[in-house]
Enzyme design. Structure first.
Site, mmCIF file in Angstrom:
data_model
loop_
_atom_site.group_PDB
_atom_site.id
_atom_site.type_symbol
_atom_site.label_atom_id
_atom_site.label_comp_id
_atom_site.label_asym_id
_atom_site.label_seq_id
_atom_site.Cartn_x
_atom_site.Cartn_y
_atom_site.Cartn_z
ATOM 1 N N LYS A 13 4.576 -8.037 -36.990
ATOM 2 C CA LYS A 13 4.302 -9.116 -37.957
ATOM 3 C C LYS A 13 2.818 -9.451 -37.900
ATOM 4 O O LYS A 13 2.299 -9.800 -36.840
ATOM 5 C CB LYS A 13 5.144 -10.352 -37.625
ATOM 6 C CG LYS A 13 5.071 -11.409 -38.695
ATOM 7 C CD LYS A 13 5.701 -10.957 -40.009
ATOM 8 C CE LYS A 13 7.117 -11.455 -40.179
ATOM 9 N NZ LYS A 13 7.808 -10.794 -41.311
ATOM 10 N N THR A 58 10.310 -7.670 -37.566
ATOM 11 C CA THR A 58 9.040 -8.405 -37.551
ATOM 12 C C THR A 58 9.306 -9.896 -37.751
ATOM 13 O O THR A 58 8.540 -10.734 -37.273
ATOM 14 C CB THR A 58 8.056 -7.882 -38.622
ATOM 15 O OG1 THR A 58 8.545 -8.179 -39.913
ATOM 16 C CG2 THR A 58 7.825 -6.389 -38.479
ATOM 17 N N ASP A 59 10.391 -10.217 -38.417
ATOM 18 C CA ASP A 59 10.746 -11.636 -38.581
ATOM 19 C C ASP A 59 11.017 -12.284 -37.223
ATOM 20 O O ASP A 59 10.631 -13.429 -36.976
ATOM 21 C CB ASP A 59 11.963 -11.754 -39.501
ATOM 22 C CG ASP A 59 12.216 -13.205 -39.899
ATOM 23 O OD1 ASP A 59 11.381 -13.766 -40.636
ATOM 24 O OD2 ASP A 59 13.214 -13.782 -39.424
ATOM 25 N N PHE A 154 -42.122 -9.707 -37.311
ATOM 26 C CA PHE A 154 -41.685 -8.319 -37.515
ATOM 27 C C PHE A 154 -42.881 -7.518 -38.035
ATOM 28 O O PHE A 154 -43.338 -7.715 -39.157
ATOM 29 C CB PHE A 154 -40.507 -8.250 -38.503
ATOM 30 C CG PHE A 154 -39.910 -6.868 -38.578
ATOM 31 C CD1 PHE A 154 -39.327 -6.277 -37.459
ATOM 32 C CD2 PHE A 154 -39.937 -6.134 -39.760
ATOM 33 C CE1 PHE A 154 -38.788 -4.992 -37.510
ATOM 34 C CE2 PHE A 154 -39.393 -4.850 -39.825
ATOM 35 C CZ PHE A 154 -38.815 -4.288 -38.697
ATOM 36 N N ARG A 171 -41.551 -15.708 -39.349
ATOM 37 C CA ARG A 171 -40.501 -15.625 -40.373
ATOM 38 C C ARG A 171 -39.285 -16.400 -39.917
ATOM 39 O O ARG A 171 -39.166 -16.746 -38.725
ATOM 40 C CB ARG A 171 -40.125 -14.167 -40.648
ATOM 41 C CG ARG A 171 -39.475 -13.489 -39.462
ATOM 42 C CD ARG A 171 -38.921 -12.101 -39.792
ATOM 43 N NE ARG A 171 -38.283 -11.516 -38.623
ATOM 44 C CZ ARG A 171 -37.622 -10.368 -38.623
ATOM 45 N NH1 ARG A 171 -37.526 -9.646 -39.725
ATOM 46 N NH2 ARG A 171 -37.045 -9.921 -37.516
ATOM 47 N N GLN A 210 -33.242 -6.477 -33.325
ATOM 48 C CA GLN A 210 -32.718 -5.573 -32.298
ATOM 49 C C GLN A 210 -32.973 -6.146 -30.899
ATOM 50 O O GLN A 210 -32.110 -6.091 -30.016
ATOM 51 C CB GLN A 210 -33.400 -4.198 -32.419
ATOM 52 C CG GLN A 210 -32.970 -3.368 -33.605
ATOM 53 C CD GLN A 210 -33.790 -3.602 -34.878
ATOM 54 O OE1 GLN A 210 -34.304 -4.697 -35.096
ATOM 55 N NE2 GLN A 210 -33.873 -2.593 -35.720
ATOM 56 N N ASN A 236 -28.842 -9.051 -40.700
ATOM 57 C CA ASN A 236 -30.117 -9.768 -40.807
ATOM 58 C C ASN A 236 -30.090 -10.528 -42.140
ATOM 59 O O ASN A 236 -30.236 -9.938 -43.204
ATOM 60 C CB ASN A 236 -31.270 -8.759 -40.767
ATOM 61 C CG ASN A 236 -32.617 -9.431 -40.566
ATOM 62 O OD1 ASN A 236 -32.711 -10.662 -40.629
ATOM 63 N ND2 ASN A 236 -33.645 -8.634 -40.338
ATOM 64 N N HIS A 238 -31.740 -12.064 -44.577
ATOM 65 C CA HIS A 238 -33.156 -12.153 -44.944
ATOM 66 C C HIS A 238 -33.457 -13.438 -45.713
ATOM 67 O O HIS A 238 -32.711 -13.830 -46.608
ATOM 68 C CB HIS A 238 -33.546 -10.965 -45.827
ATOM 69 C CG HIS A 238 -33.273 -9.636 -45.200
ATOM 70 N ND1 HIS A 238 -33.875 -9.223 -44.029
ATOM 71 C CD2 HIS A 238 -32.450 -8.617 -45.565
ATOM 72 C CE1 HIS A 238 -33.448 -8.007 -43.722
ATOM 73 N NE2 HIS A 238 -32.572 -7.621 -44.638
HETATM 74 O O1 LIG Z 1 -35.673 -7.488 -37.124
HETATM 75 C C1 LIG Z 1 -35.743 -6.617 -37.999
HETATM 76 N N1 LIG Z 1 -35.374 -5.330 -37.698
HETATM 77 C C2 LIG Z 1 -35.452 -4.327 -38.627
HETATM 78 O O2 LIG Z 1 -35.108 -3.142 -38.322
HETATM 79 C C3 LIG Z 1 -35.890 -4.657 -39.917
HETATM 80 N N2 LIG Z 1 -36.066 -3.926 -41.056
HETATM 81 C C4 LIG Z 1 -36.518 -4.796 -42.007
HETATM 82 O O3 LIG Z 1 -36.781 -4.472 -43.210
HETATM 83 N N3 LIG Z 1 -36.637 -6.052 -41.495
HETATM 84 C C5 LIG Z 1 -36.258 -6.007 -40.192
HETATM 85 N N4 LIG Z 1 -36.168 -6.950 -39.223
#
Ligand SMILES: O=c1[nH]c(=O)c2[nH]c(=O)[nH]c2[nH]1
Length: 285
Positions: A13, A58-59, A154, A171, A210, A236, A238
């Site tokens: 279930k 499953t009930d 970055f 950023r 990363q 990410n 953005h």
């Molecule tokens: O922290 C980031 N890692 C990336 O690999 C990446 N690539 C991107 O366009 N912006 C970012 N920012």
């Protein structure tokens, strides 16, 4: 004449929605769960001939989820999942493995009595596999949305003829954390692991998402000695600075376009060094 054989199979279930209220003079508490059961074993006959002699409906599984909530309480998604998984294997001779997956939706009290507010879209997860290999627990969190307004850069990345992204020394960094973690024995404290993720996101000065991912995974391993492996999936989210020059305005890191797609997706596993990590039990098709 072609012949066919039955491959791996499981049944159960899915998505039993369970809300349990603990009534108390000092204020009620609620636990809001979505419980999915999957069972494996000697179940070929049902598929091949429709012989259901080994099939626990499953009930009935759904009823067991509700009954256990009353009989034993919940006291943590991991423990509840383990109790259910062990029950199905222990009581059904044909069932050799059980997986119980739980999503838990957090609520906070808005007063000291009986009113609650759902905490955003964040979900706690717990998956327990129980079988001949023992009991394996994977805890996690999904949709934990975090943002920092600075402390993120970055630059220094590869540039080729298709690159348009400007380098940045300041950023917004934002993500929606999907993370799982597992330990060698017992079940690690989910609240401590979650707190470690948030704390590392906040206090890591970031040169890449990363790097933040590795810091977050490492912090969980630091704070939770039982955990041996952390998996992270970090979109990410953005935030692009809007060009206000056409309107005769500057934009000193104030006005952003929060893009929902596409998004970078940064994923990785952080493991404890020098510890033999048991192979993860994961049922897939
Ligand atoms: O922290 C980031 N890692 C990336 O690999 C990446 N690539 C991107 O366009 N912006 C970012 N920012």
């Amino acid at each position: 004449m072609p012949t066919f054989e039955l491959g791996p199979n499981q049944y159960g279930k899915a998505e039993t929605r369970l809300v349990r209220v603990e009534r108390a003079a000092g204020g009620d508490r609620i636990t809001d769960l979505n419980v999915s059961v999957a069972l494996r074993g000697d179940l070929a006959a049902s598929h091949l001939t429709g012989d259901n002699a080994a099939v626990l409906p499953t009930d009935t599984q759904k009823n067991t989820v509700y009954a256990f909530a009353r009989e034993h309480g919940i006291a943590g998604a991991e423990g509840f999942a383990a109790r259910l998984a062990e029950h199905f294997v222990a009581t059904q001779p044909a069932i050799h493995e059980a997986r119980v997956s739980i999503e838990e939706y957090p609520w906070s009290p808005v007063d000291a009595a009986h009113t609650f507010r759902r905490d955003g879209g964040e979900v706690r997860t717990a998956v327990v596999h129980h079988g001949p290999y023992g009991t394996q627990t994977v805890s996690g969190v999904k949709g934990l949305v975090l943002l920092k307004t600075t402390g993120s850069e970055f630059h220094g990345y590869v540039k080729d003829r298709y690159t348009t992204l400007p380098e940045t020394r300041d950023r917004i960094l934002a993500t929606s954390v999907d993370a799982t973690w597992r330990g060698l024995e017992g079940c690690p404290d989910p609240a401590a692991a979650r707190a470690a993720l948030v704390e590392a996101f906040a206090d890591t000065y970031s040169y890449a998402l990363q790097q933040t991912l590795f810091a977050m995974g490492s912090r969980v391993l630091q704070r939770c000695p039982e955990v041996v492996e952390v998996r992270l999936s970090l979109p990410n989210r953005h935030h692009f600075l809007v060009d206000l020059a056409p309107f005769g305005l500057d934009n000193p890191n104030e006005v952003y376009h929060a893009a929902d797609r596409p998004y970078g997706l940064i994923e990785g596993v952080v493991r404890r060094d020098g510890v033999e990590i048991p192979e993860e039990v994961a049922w897939t098709f």
